[in-house]
Structures are given as C-alpha cells and as structure tokens.
Design a protein around this motif. Structure first.
Motif, PDB file in Angstrom:
ATOM      1  N   SER A 104       0.760  -1.320  -0.102  1.00  0.00           N
ATOM      2  CA  SER A 104       0.093  -0.140  -0.192  1.00  0.00           C
ATOM      3  C   SER A 104       0.832   1.084  -0.045  1.00  0.00           C
ATOM      4  N   THR A 105       0.344   2.341  -0.313  1.00  0.00           N
ATOM      5  CA  THR A 105       1.035   3.595  -0.066  1.00  0.00           C
ATOM      6  C   THR A 105       1.770   3.876   1.106  1.00  0.00           C
ATOM      7  N   LYS A 106       0.889   3.697   2.331  1.00  0.00           N
ATOM      8  CA  LYS A 106       1.337   3.713   3.693  1.00  0.00           C
ATOM      9  C   LYS A 106       2.488   2.768   3.878  1.00  0.00           C
ATOM     10  N   GLU A 107       2.483   1.453   3.649  1.00  0.00           N
ATOM     11  CA  GLU A 107       3.607   0.565   3.555  1.00  0.00           C
ATOM     12  C   GLU A 107       4.754   1.068   2.695  1.00  0.00           C
ATOM     13  N   LEU A 108       4.588   1.645   1.775  1.00  0.00           N
ATOM     14  CA  LEU A 108       5.738   2.001   0.970  1.00  0.00           C
ATOM     15  C   LEU A 108       6.367   3.186   1.435  1.00  0.00           C
ATOM     16  N   ALA A 109       5.523   4.107   1.927  1.00  0.00           N
ATOM     17  CA  ALA A 109       6.074   5.481   2.538  1.00  0.00           C
ATOM     18  C   ALA A 109       6.872   5.026   3.561  1.00  0.00           C
ATOM     19  N   GLU A 110       6.457   4.042   4.475  1.00  0.00           N
ATOM     20  CA  GLU A 110       7.244   3.642   5.782  1.00  0.00           C
ATOM     21  C   GLU A 110       8.545   3.074   5.553  1.00  0.00           C
ATOM     22  N   TYR A 111       8.568   2.072   4.409  1.00  0.00           N
ATOM     23  CA  TYR A 111       9.792   1.632   3.979  1.00  0.00           C
ATOM     24  C   TYR A 111      10.857   2.559   3.234  1.00  0.00           C
ATOM     25  N   VAL A 112      10.377   3.472   2.715  1.00  0.00           N
ATOM     26  CA  VAL A 112      11.261   4.401   2.113  1.00  0.00           C
ATOM     27  C   VAL A 112      11.822   5.352   3.244  1.00  0.00           C
ATOM     28  N   ARG A 113      10.899   5.910   4.101  1.00  0.00           N
ATOM     29  CA  ARG A 113      11.158   6.691   5.321  1.00  0.00           C
ATOM     30  C   ARG A 113      12.315   6.107   6.198  1.00  0.00           C
ATOM     31  N   THR A 114      12.143   4.642   6.341  1.00  0.00           N
ATOM     32  CA  THR A 114      13.113   3.946   7.243  1.00  0.00           C
ATOM     33  C   THR A 114      14.359   3.445   6.621  1.00  0.00           C
ATOM     34  N   ALA A 115      14.471   3.345   5.169  1.00  0.00           N
ATOM     35  CA  ALA A 115      15.662   2.886   4.465  1.00  0.00           C
ATOM     36  C   ALA A 115      16.629   3.934   4.612  1.00  0.00           C
TER      37      ALA A 115
END
Length: 96
Positions: free
Chosen positions: A66-77
């Motif tokens: 989801s957009t939310k999951e992808l945003a969290e992935y990018v934010r923490t990478a």
C-alpha cells in the motif's frame, strides 16, 4: 515519475508508461535539482525477505504494498543504499 514515449515523425502524439519510477530529489541553494532513482536490488532483497509486499519475476519488480507501507519502507531505509544518483540539473542562461 512516469516515462512518456513520443510517437510520429514530429512527436505529435505520446503515451505514458503504466509503470512508475520512484525518485528522490533535492533543490540546491544554487537552484540546481538533483535526482536519485530507486535501485531495484535493495527492493528485491526486501521483497524476498518479506519486508515489503511485491513480486520479483524475470528480474522485474512489481510492488503491491500500500502507499502507507511503501512510504514507511522509504522513510526507514538508508537513502544512500536505496537510491542511485541520476544527476544534477541546472537552468542554463542563453546568451542574447
């Protein structure tokens, strides 16, 4: 970002690609725009490790998170590992 391909001898028509390219950007104090594009390799590793929803087939990555999951992935990478620098672009002044 999405690629646009132009058709015809004079590029009188165009089509947008259905795929997205994820990018990171930064505006410099000098007005330059620096772009980085997402590297497939860390994304593939995250999908295979179950850290990100998606499918890897024939070397191609298809994200299903989801957009939310992808945003969290990018934010923490780590941005230095997740993105490859494409270049810096500056407005050119043309001589009169």
């Amino acid at each position: 970002l999405r690629a646009r391909s132009f058709k015809g001898a004079y590029a009188d028509s165009s089509a947008l690609a259905p795929e997205f390219v994820f990018a990171r950007y930064e505006f410099g104090k000098d007005g330059g725009l620096t772009l980085w594009v997402m590297d497939d390799e860390p994304v593939k590793a995250s999908i295979e490790a179950g850290k990100l929803k998606g499918v890897v087939a024939d070397g191609q990555v298809k994200l299903t998170a989801s957009t939310k999951e992808l945003a969290e992935y990018v934010r923490t990478a780590d941005p230095e590992k997740l993105f490859n620098r494409l270049g810096t672009f500056r407005k050119m002044r043309l001589a009169p």
